[in-house]
Design an enzyme around this catalytic site. Structure first.
Site, PDB file in Angstrom:
ATOM      1  N   LYS A  25       0.830  -1.214   0.000  1.00  0.00           N
ATOM      2  CA  LYS A  25       0.000   0.000   0.000  1.00  0.00           C
ATOM      3  C   LYS A  25       0.859   1.257   0.000  1.00  0.00           C
ATOM      4  CE  LYS A  25      -4.039  -2.357   1.870  1.00  0.00           C
ATOM      5  NZ  LYS A  25      -3.461  -3.635   2.315  1.00  0.00           N
ATOM      6  N   ARG A  26       1.839   1.263  -0.886  1.00  0.00           N
ATOM      7  CA  ARG A  26       2.703   2.410  -1.015  1.00  0.00           C
ATOM      8  C   ARG A  26       1.956   3.572  -1.653  1.00  0.00           C
ATOM      9  NH1 ARG A  26       5.365   0.000   2.550  1.00  0.00           N
ATOM     10  NH2 ARG A  26       7.359  -0.966   2.085  1.00  0.00           N
TER      11      ARG A  26
END
Lengths: 279, 279
Positions: free
Chosen positions: A95-96
């Site tokens: 979930k960058r």
């Protein structure tokens, strides 16, 4: 081979939409594993071998490794999947979300260091936070759209031009960002009617669907809402329900056999509601 | 001491709103450093020592370390700041965003492993993606609000109830999430009028402001728009312009002396537009 093609092949070969999430929590490991030097790798390797033919993807959650200074074990796990089960895509759940030069570094982390086939990311910073990942032409970018947690509604359900924000994200990705067929979306299983709306917007784009298993989403409603015309189009994730399945001691199961049993049950429960899948 | 108190003390002691961003790119290091075994640590340590008395915070960007398998050097850098310059807060720029048990792991990564005083995160997954960080009562949660990149408008500028989404995020954080005075917001310097609107919504909550220096935001407009009544309230970040400042060879500067010179110039340029700051 592109992420999408690799995923499509795994859907077909293993007759499965099940994504096995690797969220290793040492406190939940069998006692004999907890104090081993590479306990996380040993545990995950056993789960991977026990479930590889039941799954269309493995999804390691990087936070569990980073909290424990265990990036080396994550590298070893990704190497192991690539070597022992090369047809199963690796989805790095990270979930960058960052821009420009920084996103390029995160893409290197996911695709070069870990050799992931795809990585999850947030849409909040917009197009130039996604574009650097798409430079890796054979890899996938899986973008958060509608998440299965209670707070998911705080932003995602705000009304924009008469529709909830998550539908705008779906349309943005489908119409503008998915220039090379590399994108997928995260949509939780807890809101099947919203899953159906997203499917309606995005055509055949793949969905990563958390929220069944420990999070309680309904499998029938999820499959009906999210599948494509050919009965695929989804990576339906289960992590804890498989990883920490309770062994049937009367049957002599260990943790890996229990994980396999639950993975098979989950795959088959999903297949019951697909078109064209052999159960 | 809480993050906010530590930051306030650093604003006062160093008479500075400058946040020095640590985005180590080995290809931009002086040639004699590039092939050293712990080149990143060596480079960052020199920058830290050269700029510590000019800054209110250090902000390491974790992507640059993760891409190079250099988490150990990031640990060493954070240890070094805590030991050599214990009054300067460490902001871990990670832009994490996940829920429940996973966010707890990211909080452990930031606060336990790296010992950061605050960490950046995305609001897209809502309240339960922020809450686990706030369990660490002395640490800060710095939430993306309005970012300085072109794609920032893709979501953040969508209209919700007559106002852009980023203003809803600001209000949500100010009115609901900031239950213990631990929150701050990221608002880019490239849109000063929006910075002013956010300041108007959030009262004295701190802002992390990227976008001056290499990204070209105007310092006067930024300070006027974002400062609080007492002339503080901001961590104005500069990374590349300081880290890779061009040494004045006639003056015998090395890279660290050049970084110090630019950091002092930037601090002083900021101070020119503050109320109550001695320039």
């Amino acid at each position: 081979m592109s992420f999408i093609n690799k995923l499509s092949a795994a859907w077909a070969t293993n007759n499965s939409l099940l994504c096995v999430g690797l969220d290793p929590d040492i406190t939940k490991f069998p006692p004999h594993l907890r104090n081993q030097p590479a306990a996380i790798f040993t545990f995950c390797k056993a789960i991977i071998d026990a479930t590889a033919d039941t799954a269309c993807a493995f999804k390691p959650q990087i936070a569990y490794f980073s909290a424990l200074r265990a990036e080396d074990q994550l590298e070893a796990i990704c190497d192991y999947i690539r070597n022992a089960h090369p047809t199963i895509p690796i989805v790095l759940d990270a979930k960058r979300g960052d821009i420009g030069a920084t996103a390029e570094q995160y893409a290197r982390e996911a695709f070069e260091r870990y050799g992931a086939d795809a990585v999850t990311m947030s849409p909040y910073m917009g197009w130039d936070s996604v574009a650097p990942y798409l430079e890796w032409k054979n890899r996938g970018a899986i973008i958060l759209c509608r998440t299965s947690n209670p707070g998911g509604s705080d932003l995602q359900f705000l009304t924009v031009e008469g529709k909830p924000l998550y539908q705008h994200v779906a349309r943005l990705v489908a119409d503008k960002w998915n220039t090379n067929g590399q994108c997928a979306l995260v949509v939780g299983a807890t809101f099947p009617e919203e899953l159906a709306q997203v499917r309606n917007i995005i055509g055949d784009m793949p969905l990563l669907v958390p929220g069944i298993g420990a999070q309680g989403g309904d499998i029938q409603a999820t499959v009906n809402a999210g599948k494509t015309a050919n009965g695929t189009g989804m990576m339906i994730n289960s992590s804890r329900a498989i990883l920490y399945a309770k062994p049937d001691e009367a049957a002599g199961e260990d943790f890996a056999a229990a994980a396999r049993r639950v993975a098979l049950e989950t795959r088959d429960a999903i297949n019951r509601f697909r078109v064209g899948a052999v159960v």
